[in-house]
Design a protein around this motif. Structure first.
Motif, PDB file in Angstrom:
ATOM      1  N   ARG A   6    -113.140 -15.233 -38.203  1.00 54.27           N
ATOM      2  CA  ARG A   6    -112.323 -15.062 -39.398  1.00 54.27           C
ATOM      3  C   ARG A   6    -110.991 -14.448 -38.980  1.00 54.27           C
ATOM      4  O   ARG A   6    -110.958 -13.415 -38.312  1.00 54.27           O
ATOM      5  CB  ARG A   6    -113.048 -14.151 -40.380  1.00 54.27           C
ATOM      6  N   ILE A   7    -109.903 -15.089 -39.369  1.00 58.04           N
ATOM      7  CA  ILE A   7    -108.571 -14.566 -39.072  1.00 58.04           C
ATOM      8  C   ILE A   7    -108.140 -13.694 -40.234  1.00 58.04           C
ATOM      9  O   ILE A   7    -108.247 -14.096 -41.397  1.00 58.04           O
ATOM     10  CB  ILE A   7    -107.567 -15.712 -38.838  1.00 58.04           C
ATOM     11  N   ARG A   8    -107.672 -12.511 -39.905  1.00 56.06           N
ATOM     12  CA  ARG A   8    -107.223 -11.574 -40.924  1.00 56.06           C
ATOM     13  C   ARG A   8    -106.116 -10.690 -40.358  1.00 56.06           C
ATOM     14  O   ARG A   8    -105.907 -10.634 -39.146  1.00 56.06           O
ATOM     15  CB  ARG A   8    -108.382 -10.730 -41.430  1.00 56.06           C
ATOM     16  N   ARG A   9    -105.450  -9.997 -41.262  1.00 58.49           N
ATOM     17  CA  ARG A   9    -104.403  -9.058 -40.850  1.00 58.49           C
ATOM     18  C   ARG A   9    -105.036  -7.844 -40.159  1.00 58.49           C
ATOM     19  O   ARG A   9    -106.126  -7.394 -40.509  1.00 58.49           O
ATOM     20  CB  ARG A   9    -103.610  -8.598 -42.074  1.00 58.49           C
ATOM     21  N   TYR A  10    -104.324  -7.341 -39.181  1.00 58.56           N
ATOM     22  CA  TYR A  10    -104.717  -6.124 -38.470  1.00 58.56           C
ATOM     23  C   TYR A  10    -104.930  -4.975 -39.457  1.00 58.56           C
ATOM     24  O   TYR A  10    -104.202  -4.845 -40.439  1.00 58.56           O
ATOM     25  CB  TYR A  10    -103.591  -5.770 -37.483  1.00 58.56           C
ATOM     26  N   VAL A  44     -99.417  -0.517 -34.220  1.00 58.59           N
ATOM     27  CA  VAL A  44     -99.357  -1.927 -34.609  1.00 58.59           C
ATOM     28  C   VAL A  44     -98.873  -2.099 -36.046  1.00 58.59           C
ATOM     29  O   VAL A  44     -97.975  -2.898 -36.312  1.00 58.59           O
ATOM     30  CB  VAL A  44    -100.721  -2.626 -34.411  1.00 58.59           C
ATOM     31  N   PHE A  45     -99.459  -1.366 -36.965  1.00 56.37           N
ATOM     32  CA  PHE A  45     -99.092  -1.562 -38.365  1.00 56.37           C
ATOM     33  C   PHE A  45     -97.616  -1.241 -38.581  1.00 56.37           C
ATOM     34  O   PHE A  45     -96.886  -2.018 -39.206  1.00 56.37           O
ATOM     35  CB  PHE A  45     -99.978  -0.716 -39.290  1.00 56.37           C
ATOM     36  N   GLU A  46     -97.165  -0.135 -38.033  1.00 51.48           N
ATOM     37  CA  GLU A  46     -95.755   0.261 -38.192  1.00 51.48           C
ATOM     38  C   GLU A  46     -94.808  -0.709 -37.485  1.00 51.48           C
ATOM     39  O   GLU A  46     -93.750  -1.052 -38.014  1.00 51.48           O
ATOM     40  CB  GLU A  46     -95.537   1.683 -37.657  1.00 51.48           C
ATOM     41  N   THR A  47     -95.172  -1.154 -36.293  1.00 46.97           N
ATOM     42  CA  THR A  47     -94.304  -2.023 -35.507  1.00 46.97           C
ATOM     43  C   THR A  47     -94.211  -3.428 -36.075  1.00 46.97           C
ATOM     44  O   THR A  47     -93.133  -4.012 -36.108  1.00 46.97           O
ATOM     45  CB  THR A  47     -94.819  -2.111 -34.049  1.00 46.97           C
ATOM     46  N   TYR A  48     -95.306  -3.967 -36.524  1.00 47.89           N
ATOM     47  CA  TYR A  48     -95.344  -5.361 -36.950  1.00 47.89           C
ATOM     48  C   TYR A  48     -95.332  -5.515 -38.474  1.00 47.89           C
ATOM     49  O   TYR A  48     -94.400  -6.063 -39.035  1.00 47.89           O
ATOM     50  CB  TYR A  48     -96.566  -6.077 -36.350  1.00 47.89           C
ATOM     51  N   VAL A  49     -96.358  -5.058 -39.128  1.00 54.67           N
ATOM     52  CA  VAL A  49     -96.524  -5.336 -40.553  1.00 54.67           C
ATOM     53  C   VAL A  49     -95.460  -4.620 -41.390  1.00 54.67           C
ATOM     54  O   VAL A  49     -94.821  -5.236 -42.240  1.00 54.67           O
ATOM     55  CB  VAL A  49     -97.946  -4.971 -41.020  1.00 54.67           C
ATOM     56  N   ASP A  50     -95.253  -3.322 -41.146  1.00 54.64           N
ATOM     57  CA  ASP A  50     -94.228  -2.594 -41.888  1.00 54.64           C
ATOM     58  C   ASP A  50     -92.827  -3.014 -41.474  1.00 54.64           C
ATOM     59  O   ASP A  50     -91.871  -2.751 -42.183  1.00 54.64           O
ATOM     60  CB  ASP A  50     -94.366  -1.079 -41.684  1.00 54.64           C
ATOM     61  N   GLY A  51     -92.714  -3.669 -40.328  1.00 48.85           N
ATOM     62  CA  GLY A  51     -91.404  -4.058 -39.805  1.00 48.85           C
ATOM     63  C   GLY A  51     -91.048  -5.503 -40.076  1.00 48.85           C
ATOM     64  O   GLY A  51     -90.370  -6.137 -39.274  1.00 48.85           O
ATOM     65  N   ASP A  52     -91.519  -6.084 -41.166  1.00 48.59           N
ATOM     66  CA  ASP A  52     -91.229  -7.476 -41.537  1.00 48.59           C
ATOM     67  C   ASP A  52     -91.779  -8.478 -40.540  1.00 48.59           C
ATOM     68  O   ASP A  52     -91.247  -9.569 -40.382  1.00 48.59           O
ATOM     69  CB  ASP A  52     -89.725  -7.704 -41.736  1.00 48.59           C
ATOM     70  N   ARG A  71     -92.587 -10.195 -34.672  1.00 48.78           N
ATOM     71  CA  ARG A  71     -91.695  -9.214 -35.286  1.00 48.78           C
ATOM     72  C   ARG A  71     -90.270  -9.727 -35.179  1.00 48.78           C
ATOM     73  O   ARG A  71     -89.959 -10.527 -34.277  1.00 48.78           O
ATOM     74  CB  ARG A  71     -91.852  -7.855 -34.623  1.00 48.78           C
ATOM     75  N   PRO A  72     -89.414  -9.280 -36.089  1.00 52.95           N
ATOM     76  CA  PRO A  72     -88.025  -9.739 -36.034  1.00 52.95           C
ATOM     77  C   PRO A  72     -87.373  -9.359 -34.710  1.00 52.95           C
ATOM     78  O   PRO A  72     -87.627  -8.285 -34.157  1.00 52.95           O
ATOM     79  CB  PRO A  72     -87.355  -9.003 -37.190  1.00 52.95           C
ATOM     80  N   VAL A  73     -86.527 -10.237 -34.209  1.00 53.82           N
ATOM     81  CA  VAL A  73     -85.770  -9.953 -32.996  1.00 53.82           C
ATOM     82  C   VAL A  73     -84.555  -9.109 -33.387  1.00 53.82           C
ATOM     83  O   VAL A  73     -83.775  -9.489 -34.262  1.00 53.82           O
ATOM     84  CB  VAL A  73     -85.298 -11.255 -32.303  1.00 53.82           C
ATOM     85  N   GLU A 114    -101.645 -19.825 -37.722  1.00 60.47           N
ATOM     86  CA  GLU A 114    -101.569 -18.931 -38.887  1.00 60.47           C
ATOM     87  C   GLU A 114    -100.303 -18.075 -38.828  1.00 60.47           C
ATOM     88  O   GLU A 114     -99.652 -17.856 -39.852  1.00 60.47           O
ATOM     89  CB  GLU A 114    -102.823 -18.052 -38.957  1.00 60.47           C
ATOM     90  N   LEU A 115     -99.950 -17.613 -37.631  1.00 57.96           N
ATOM     91  CA  LEU A 115     -98.714 -16.836 -37.498  1.00 57.96           C
ATOM     92  C   LEU A 115     -97.498 -17.689 -37.839  1.00 57.96           C
ATOM     93  O   LEU A 115     -96.590 -17.228 -38.544  1.00 57.96           O
ATOM     94  CB  LEU A 115     -98.588 -16.262 -36.080  1.00 57.96           C
ATOM     95  N   GLU A 116     -97.468 -18.929 -37.347  1.00 57.93           N
ATOM     96  CA  GLU A 116     -96.329 -19.797 -37.657  1.00 57.93           C
ATOM     97  C   GLU A 116     -96.244 -20.050 -39.163  1.00 57.93           C
ATOM     98  O   GLU A 116     -95.165 -20.024 -39.751  1.00 57.93           O
ATOM     99  CB  GLU A 116     -96.419 -21.126 -36.912  1.00 57.93           C
ATOM    100  N   TRP A 117     -97.378 -20.300 -39.791  1.00 59.28           N
ATOM    101  CA  TRP A 117     -97.397 -20.537 -41.236  1.00 59.28           C
ATOM    102  C   TRP A 117     -96.815 -19.339 -41.980  1.00 59.28           C
ATOM    103  O   TRP A 117     -95.985 -19.486 -42.877  1.00 59.28           O
ATOM    104  CB  TRP A 117     -98.832 -20.825 -41.682  1.00 59.28           C
ATOM    105  N   ARG A 118     -97.221 -18.133 -41.571  1.00 61.99           N
ATOM    106  CA  ARG A 118     -96.709 -16.918 -42.218  1.00 61.99           C
ATOM    107  C   ARG A 118     -95.226 -16.713 -41.923  1.00 61.99           C
ATOM    108  O   ARG A 118     -94.489 -16.249 -42.791  1.00 61.99           O
ATOM    109  CB  ARG A 118     -97.540 -15.710 -41.807  1.00 61.99           C
TER     110      ARG A 118
END
Length: 175
Positions: A6-10, A44-52, A71-73, A114-118
């Motif tokens: 199952r693929i899910r968010r961290y 991880v949460f702060e670097t990726y999810v909270d960081g757009d 994550r955004p460049v 899934e990452l590309e779709w998101r």
């Protein structure tokens, strides 16, 4: 017993398994570097999810068997300096890992898709990434997904020098 992961968010409680998977997969590929900065995996949460960005895991029977994020460049990022014609709003794909015991089953491809779709949902114009030349399985995955190599250089700053490859994939027509 589940057949498909199952693929899910961290989630924050995934931290130990994510760091263990990172090290296991990198050691198996012969590219683990003890001195490399892994601070993003501590936050991880702060670097990726909270960081757009986004960070996904693939869970099978309670174990994380694959992962990846984007994550955004930022204009100060190394990759931003070497990718020609980097589009505003581009993201960097990173930390794509599959447990060696579960490789060649499509788990990495499914995480990537899934990452590309998101990323597309966020109207991301382009994905960029880097990988080592000797990571042939990763390179095959990226090339099969439409990534094009845009830069190659030899990195001498470690005990074992290596060749770094940079890929990109446009998600929108820039014309």
């Amino acid at each position: 017993m589940e057949n498909d992961p199952r693929i899910r968010r961290y989630r924050p409680e995934d931290g130990d398994q994510v760091r263990e998977l990172h090290e296991t997969a990198m050691r198996d590929a012969g590219v683990y570097v003890d001195t490399a900065s892994d601070t993003d995996l501590e936050r991880v949460f702060e670097t990726y999810v909270d960081g757009d960005g986004e960070f996904l895991v693939s869970e099978l029977d309670g174990s994380i068997v694959a992962m990846g994020g984007f994550r955004p460049v930022e204009e100060t990022d190394y990759i931003a300096k070497i990718v020609p014609d980097l589009m505003d709003g581009a993201v960097e794909l990173t930390r794509m890992r599959v447990d060696p015991d579960y490789q060649r089953r499509g788990y990495g491809r499914r995480i990537y898709e899934e990452l590309e779709w998101r990323a597309r949902l966020q109207a991301t114009p382009q994905i960029v990434l880097d990988t080592m030349a000797k990571q042939t399985a990763a390179r095959r995955l990226y090339e099969a997904q439409g990534f094009e190599e845009v830069h190659r250089e030899r990195i001498e700053g470690f005990d074992d020098p290596f060749e770094l490859l940079v890929y990109r994939k446009p998600l929108v027509d820039d014309g």
